[in-house]
Design a protein around this motif. Structure first.
Motif, PDB file in Angstrom:
ATOM      1  N   SER A 100      35.090  10.525 -43.659  1.00 12.70           N
ATOM      2  CA  SER A 100      33.855  11.212 -43.268  1.00 12.70           C
ATOM      3  C   SER A 100      32.665  10.257 -43.186  1.00 12.70           C
ATOM      4  N   THR A 101      31.726  10.606 -42.325  1.00 10.89           N
ATOM      5  CA  THR A 101      30.519   9.801 -42.149  1.00 10.89           C
ATOM      6  C   THR A 101      29.717   9.741 -43.442  1.00 10.89           C
ATOM      7  N   ILE A 102      29.612  10.868 -44.141  1.00 10.20           N
ATOM      8  CA  ILE A 102      28.850  10.901 -45.397  1.00 10.20           C
ATOM      9  C   ILE A 102      29.447   9.917 -46.398  1.00 10.20           C
ATOM     10  N   ALA A 103      30.766   9.906 -46.519  1.00 10.67           N
ATOM     11  CA  ALA A 103      31.426   8.990 -47.453  1.00 10.67           C
ATOM     12  C   ALA A 103      31.220   7.536 -47.034  1.00 10.67           C
ATOM     13  N   ARG A 104      31.241   7.270 -45.743  1.00 16.42           N
ATOM     14  CA  ARG A 104      31.020   5.897 -45.259  1.00 16.42           C
ATOM     15  C   ARG A 104      29.592   5.434 -45.534  1.00 16.42           C
ATOM     16  N   VAL A 105      28.642   6.326 -45.357  1.00 17.28           N
ATOM     17  CA  VAL A 105      27.246   5.988 -45.670  1.00 17.28           C
ATOM     18  C   VAL A 105      27.100   5.738 -47.167  1.00 17.28           C
ATOM     19  N   TRP A 106      27.771   6.553 -47.976  1.00 15.49           N
ATOM     20  CA  TRP A 106      27.746   6.358 -49.432  1.00 15.49           C
ATOM     21  C   TRP A 106      28.305   4.973 -49.766  1.00 15.49           C
ATOM     22  N   LEU A 107      29.400   4.586 -49.113  1.00 12.27           N
ATOM     23  CA  LEU A 107      29.997   3.261 -49.322  1.00 12.27           C
ATOM     24  C   LEU A 107      29.021   2.163 -48.924  1.00 12.27           C
ATOM     25  N   ALA A 108      28.427   2.286 -47.753  1.00 10.23           N
ATOM     26  CA  ALA A 108      27.489   1.260 -47.278  1.00 10.23           C
ATOM     27  C   ALA A 108      26.313   1.115 -48.237  1.00 10.23           C
ATOM     28  N   ASN A 109      25.789   2.221 -48.723  1.00  6.76           N
ATOM     29  CA  ASN A 109      24.667   2.158 -49.668  1.00  6.76           C
ATOM     30  C   ASN A 109      25.095   1.549 -50.999  1.00  6.76           C
ATOM     31  N   THR A 110      26.279   1.893 -51.458  1.00  8.95           N
ATOM     32  CA  THR A 110      26.776   1.328 -52.715  1.00  8.95           C
ATOM     33  C   THR A 110      26.949  -0.175 -52.592  1.00  8.95           C
ATOM     34  N   ILE A 111      27.571  -0.618 -51.500  1.00 13.22           N
ATOM     35  CA  ILE A 111      27.788  -2.054 -51.282  1.00 13.22           C
ATOM     36  C   ILE A 111      26.445  -2.782 -51.257  1.00 13.22           C
ATOM     37  N   SER A 112      25.439  -2.178 -50.651  1.00  9.07           N
ATOM     38  CA  SER A 112      24.111  -2.812 -50.570  1.00  9.07           C
ATOM     39  C   SER A 112      23.428  -2.887 -51.924  1.00  9.07           C
ATOM     40  N   LEU A 113      23.755  -1.986 -52.830  1.00 10.47           N
ATOM     41  CA  LEU A 113      23.141  -1.995 -54.161  1.00 10.47           C
ATOM     42  C   LEU A 113      23.827  -2.956 -55.123  1.00 10.47           C
ATOM     43  N   LEU A 114      25.055  -3.338 -54.825  1.00 10.42           N
ATOM     44  CA  LEU A 114      25.762  -4.266 -55.707  1.00 10.42           C
ATOM     45  C   LEU A 114      25.318  -5.695 -55.417  1.00 10.42           C
ATOM     46  N   PRO A 115      25.108  -6.496 -56.466  1.00  5.94           N
ATOM     47  CA  PRO A 115      24.640  -7.879 -56.274  1.00  5.94           C
ATOM     48  C   PRO A 115      25.632  -8.708 -55.467  1.00  5.94           C
ATOM     49  N   GLY A 116      25.093  -9.498 -54.542  1.00  5.40           N
ATOM     50  CA  GLY A 116      25.902 -10.432 -53.771  1.00  5.40           C
ATOM     51  C   GLY A 116      26.413  -9.881 -52.458  1.00  5.40           C
ATOM     52  N   THR A 117      26.220  -8.589 -52.198  1.00  8.11           N
ATOM     53  CA  THR A 117      26.687  -8.003 -50.939  1.00  8.11           C
ATOM     54  C   THR A 117      25.602  -7.120 -50.343  1.00  8.11           C
ATOM     55  N   LEU A 118      25.654  -7.003 -49.035  1.00  7.13           N
ATOM     56  CA  LEU A 118      24.709  -6.160 -48.312  1.00  7.13           C
ATOM     57  C   LEU A 118      25.416  -5.589 -47.096  1.00  7.13           C
ATOM     58  N   SER A 119      25.371  -4.293 -46.949  1.00 12.18           N
ATOM     59  CA  SER A 119      25.939  -3.667 -45.765  1.00 12.18           C
ATOM     60  C   SER A 119      24.998  -3.954 -44.605  1.00 12.18           C
ATOM     61  N   ALA A 120      25.463  -4.765 -43.656  1.00 14.53           N
ATOM     62  CA  ALA A 120      24.606  -5.185 -42.549  1.00 14.53           C
ATOM     63  C   ALA A 120      24.722  -4.266 -41.343  1.00 14.53           C
ATOM     64  N   LYS A 121      25.886  -3.641 -41.179  1.00 16.63           N
ATOM     65  CA  LYS A 121      26.072  -2.767 -40.017  1.00 16.63           C
ATOM     66  C   LYS A 121      27.180  -1.767 -40.326  1.00 16.63           C
ATOM     67  N   LEU A 122      26.911  -0.523 -39.985  1.00 15.13           N
ATOM     68  CA  LEU A 122      27.904   0.535 -40.147  1.00 15.13           C
ATOM     69  C   LEU A 122      27.995   1.260 -38.820  1.00 15.13           C
ATOM     70  N   GLU A 123      29.177   1.179 -38.205  1.00 18.10           N
ATOM     71  CA  GLU A 123      29.364   1.786 -36.898  1.00 18.10           C
ATOM     72  C   GLU A 123      30.757   2.396 -36.829  1.00 18.10           C
ATOM     73  N   ASP A 124      30.803   3.714 -36.689  1.00 14.84           N
ATOM     74  CA  ASP A 124      32.063   4.447 -36.637  1.00 14.84           C
ATOM     75  C   ASP A 124      32.923   4.090 -37.846  1.00 14.84           C
ATOM     76  N   GLU A 125      34.067   3.473 -37.625  1.00  8.77           N
ATOM     77  CA  GLU A 125      34.996   3.142 -38.716  1.00  8.77           C
ATOM     78  C   GLU A 125      34.896   1.691 -39.162  1.00  8.77           C
ATOM     79  N   MET A 127      32.495  -1.557 -40.831  1.00  9.26           N
ATOM     80  CA  MET A 127      31.311  -1.978 -41.575  1.00  9.26           C
ATOM     81  C   MET A 127      31.295  -3.501 -41.634  1.00  9.26           C
ATOM     82  N   VAL A 128      30.119  -4.066 -41.398  1.00  9.75           N
ATOM     83  CA  VAL A 128      29.924  -5.503 -41.527  1.00  9.75           C
ATOM     84  C   VAL A 128      29.149  -5.718 -42.822  1.00  9.75           C
ATOM     85  N   VAL A 129      29.702  -6.565 -43.685  1.00  6.33           N
ATOM     86  CA  VAL A 129      29.098  -6.839 -44.992  1.00  6.33           C
ATOM     87  C   VAL A 129      28.644  -8.291 -45.030  1.00  6.33           C
TER      88      VAL A 129
END
Length: 165
Positions: A100-125, A127-129
């Protein structure tokens, strides 16, 4: 929108209104109708949710997130203070397994909050980290985070590419 969803939305919106107006009793003359209208409109505009919340999964996710935050923070601090700065920054592209899109957005936000990683792009299925070390186990860490989010939201993960369902 179920009655439970509507009640939760109304409580959250009323709480927000109370915070914004410092619980001024007179503000509720306007705030009451605004909260009711916002609840109805947000319910009408929200997509139907295809997941159910797992409180145990949420607790496990919170513990996982705190642990990863500490480990990641120590790792990033060590790299920044190390005389040779062992950094290999770059981008890693991953095909996501969350349905689901909601779960993917949750993943992208979580990755961005963890030190050393940043979700740079989320498109369909996909994600660029961005990471401080492309040689690190970024893919493994994202996959583990996906599993934790799927458990929290009671979702089935799609099989990895090349993996049989």
């Amino acid at each position: 929108m179920t009655p439970g969803d509507a009640a939760l939305r109304m409580v959250l919106l009323a709480g927000l209104w109370g915070l914004l107006t410092r619980d001024d009793a007179w503000s509720w003359l306007l705030g009451g109708p605004v909260v009711i209208t916002a609840t109805l409109v947000s319910g009408a505009l929200s997509p139907s949710v295809a997941w159910r919340w797992s409180w145990l999964g949420a607790l496990r996710f919170a513990v996982f997130f705190l642990k990863q935050s500490v480990i990641g923070g120590v790792d990033v601090a060590w790299r920044a203070m190390h005389p040779r700065l062992p950094l290999k920054p770059g981008f890693v592209t991953l095909r996501l397994r969350l349905p689901s899109t909601i779960a993917r957005v949750w993943l992208a936000n979580t990755i961005s909050l963890l030190p050393g990683t940043l979700s740079a792009k989320l498109e369909d299925e996909t994600m660029v980290v961005h990471t401080v070390d492309t040689g690190a186990e970024v893919t493994r860490d994202v996959r583990e985070t996906e599993v934790r989010i799927a458990r929290m939201l009671r979702l089935e993960l799609a099989p990895e590419v090349g993996e049989k369902p």
